[in-house]
Design an enzyme around this catalytic site. Sequence first.
Site, PDB file in Angstrom:
ATOM      1  N   HIS A 210      38.501  54.198  41.187  1.00 24.68           N
ATOM      2  CA  HIS A 210      39.026  53.654  42.432  1.00 24.68           C
ATOM      3  C   HIS A 210      38.750  54.533  43.643  1.00 24.68           C
ATOM      4  CE1 HIS A 210      40.801  50.749  39.755  1.00 24.68           C
ATOM      5  NE2 HIS A 210      40.690  49.968  40.795  1.00 24.68           N
TER       6      HIS A 210
ATOM      7  N   GLU B   4      38.868  39.034  35.062  1.00 25.80           N
ATOM      8  CA  GLU B   4      38.326  40.387  34.852  1.00 25.80           C
ATOM      9  C   GLU B   4      38.402  40.864  33.413  1.00 25.80           C
ATOM     10  OE1 GLU B   4      40.086  43.023  37.760  1.00 25.80           O
ATOM     11  OE2 GLU B   4      42.053  42.135  37.558  1.00 25.80           O
TER      12      GLU B   4
ATOM     13  N   ASP C 130      36.082  45.391  36.396  1.00 29.48           N
ATOM     14  CA  ASP C 130      36.746  45.408  35.094  1.00 29.48           C
ATOM     15  C   ASP C 130      36.032  44.509  34.099  1.00 29.48           C
ATOM     16  OD1 ASP C 130      38.922  47.231  35.058  1.00 29.48           O
ATOM     17  OD2 ASP C 130      39.891  46.017  36.593  1.00 29.48           O
TER      18      ASP C 130
ATOM     19  N   CYS D 222      34.861  39.554  43.743  1.00 29.88           N
ATOM     20  CA  CYS D 222      35.289  40.661  44.619  1.00 29.88           C
ATOM     21  C   CYS D 222      35.029  42.029  44.000  1.00 29.88           C
ATOM     22  CB  CYS D 222      36.757  40.515  44.987  1.00 29.88           C
ATOM     23  SG  CYS D 222      37.850  40.512  43.566  1.00 29.88           S
TER      24      CYS D 222
END
Length: 757
Positions: free
Chosen positions: A365, A606, A630, A677
């Site tokens: 992240h 995901e 993911d 996304c």
Amino acid sequence: MLTILRQIIQEVSSAEQFQEALEIIVKRTADALTTQACSIFLLDRQGGEYVLVATQGLNPQAIHKARVPLNKGLIGFVGEREEPINIDDAAKHPRFFQVPEVEEEAYRAFLGTPVIYHRQVLGVLIVQQHDPRRYDEAEEAFLVTLATQLAAIIAHAEATGALAEVLTRNSKNKRHELVYSGVPGAPGIGMGMGVVVFTPFELDTIPDRVPDDIELEIQLLEAAFAGVREDLRLLEERLAPSLPAEERALFDVYQRILDSADLGQEVAEVIRQGNWAPGALREVILAHAKHLENLDNEYMRERADDIKDLGRRVLAYLQQGDRTHLTYHEKTILIGETISPTDLAEVPEGCLAGVVSAKGSSNSHVAILARAMNVPTIMGVGDVPIYELQDKNLIVDGYYGQLYVSPSPSLAAEFERLVQEEQKLDATLEEIRDLPAVTKDGHRIGLLVNTGLGADISISLAAGAEGVGLYRTEIPFLMRDRFPSGEEQRIIYRQLLASFAPRPVTIRTLDVGGDKPLPYFPIVEDNPFLGWRGIRITLDHPEIFLAQIRAMMRASEGLNNMQIMLPMITDAIEVDEALRLLRKAYTEVRDEGCEIEMPAIGVMIEVPSAVYQARALAKRVDFLSVGSNDLTQYLLAVDRNNPRVASLYDALHPSVLRALMQVVDNGHQEGKHVSICGEMAGDPAAVMLLLAMGFDSLSINASSIGRVKWVIRHFTRKKAAKLLHEVLGMENAVMIRCHMELALERAGLGNLIRAGR
Ligand code: PEP
Ligand code: MG
């Protein structure tokens, strides 16, 4: 053999210098195998030759001088074959090649094994004997095992620069640049000075720093030692009545270590050599601890923990006052073992030139955040000696994942040139900022942004985003030391919604767990990515979920541009339960008098189970959005944070592409909007494939908008469909990526892939 092997490794790891470690290996191996010669040749990639770096039995004068070309002799042969070669009479072998200075004429028997690390040959370890004979299987196994250990030591030496130093000792080649390799985290070139992020009371992370006043550092050190001595005395006094004599002995040990004038003086000496007290303390304590840990005696090994504990206590005194605060440079390259979103946010605006994280990978992240902030980033640099990089001149090459330390003026000039080329490309992209993302044959696709930090709202608006496709709500949660209240949340969401209104904003419900633990909500699990994360946590804690969705709904009053998205859905039941809570929150907020419409609700796809249930999920909600970060990790079983398997992580893998097509088709069959996304949507090589699959919108980092729009405006949808058809006939991600890059190159967009070089 195993015991001997363990002893050799212990001895090697307590060696202070790389060269000393190599010498221990050759000497101890020759003894262990009762053979007359053992030598190590390491590969000098720049010179394209193997260099003799240590020997027992060959001419010691040849060390650092004897060089064997890559494709020559038995050494080259072992390297080429990438497996051991065991021959009874080396001189008779067709590949035998005499390097006169090593004086090996007397040796006949030869056993050589390659030293390989992460598929790369680093060198060759050999043993030799006068009499012709074949080494037996046990000896061969011993050498192979030792070579695997040697590989890790060499890789470490490569990272610290010790390898380059050994290889160039007698070479005519110019100095090797000190360069460390990781994986690309965020594209771009960052040039600046190192600032090491450290945890104030963790000895291991304390960086070196040049002190302003050496005498002051020594005084602080003495005061810290005195403070710890006094603390221990008081502690012992307090515990003495209830503590048995053996346990009390521990305090004596501590006091003795502290009182030994040596320890304090050793630290003071390092300070005098030009390091501040915490850095000097780290150096001395860790050296002692390492020495103790490598001893054969269990009692002494445990003393390593004692000395580290003492070190931490002294450090706590040294870190009082404002000495734990970081001082930033005008162009700061932030470096750390791990870097948190808060670390990024704390750098004063305009000063962050680059980020280097020893751990993590391009889909961690913090890398995603760095991309959103347009800050060149390298992840997973592993062995980099972090604490030596404070205040050093650094270049971060975020395209190739390489870090250059103290670059030469000519290298710096070369990078300056690349930065200028990048700026030219950015100026071209600026020209299309307000134009739509439409193909040459008129097909339009939505181009939205992913956000999470307050600061990137303005960047997103400036980049011409059509709305927000993913707002990661966990970021404001991660930046606090407690859950934000409902009102605090409402204010954050309101600011976001108002900044983009009337453009749509998709807010995702809290997605913590995995690599995003909340400091105040610890989750300890063996396998966090398969554990309690995303919707699983919030459904188990409806009070957290309800507080969040109520805050979102209240925030949207009068704007009505909000959509809500649910992360990590694996099962339709989770959606049903979340919808029940969403309806409940909606009714409650309406009953309070809030004039709002029920927001559109969407589900993230995901995990593989959601791909196969996409239709059932789509039936229940208003839109689907693929989280390809993911989805790729779960489909390919490749941890998105693990640099060791980073080369296996590619969203252009044929299985991922097929999964995406299935999601789009299922979503459309239910008449629902389907977006993506994940980071893949911002990858120029993937964009045309996503467009051809029929995605209605892409949500990407603000910094990628210009590039993605540029790609879309250069192609037709027809061409995109042809490219998709072609890549579906390919069986691996490498071929697919090459194919797509070639297509970009042919369309005149090569500079997007070469990233300005
Ligand atoms: C994803 O998984 O693709 C995604 C967008 O979510 P995150 O990266 O926040 O896990
Ligand atoms: Mg995700």
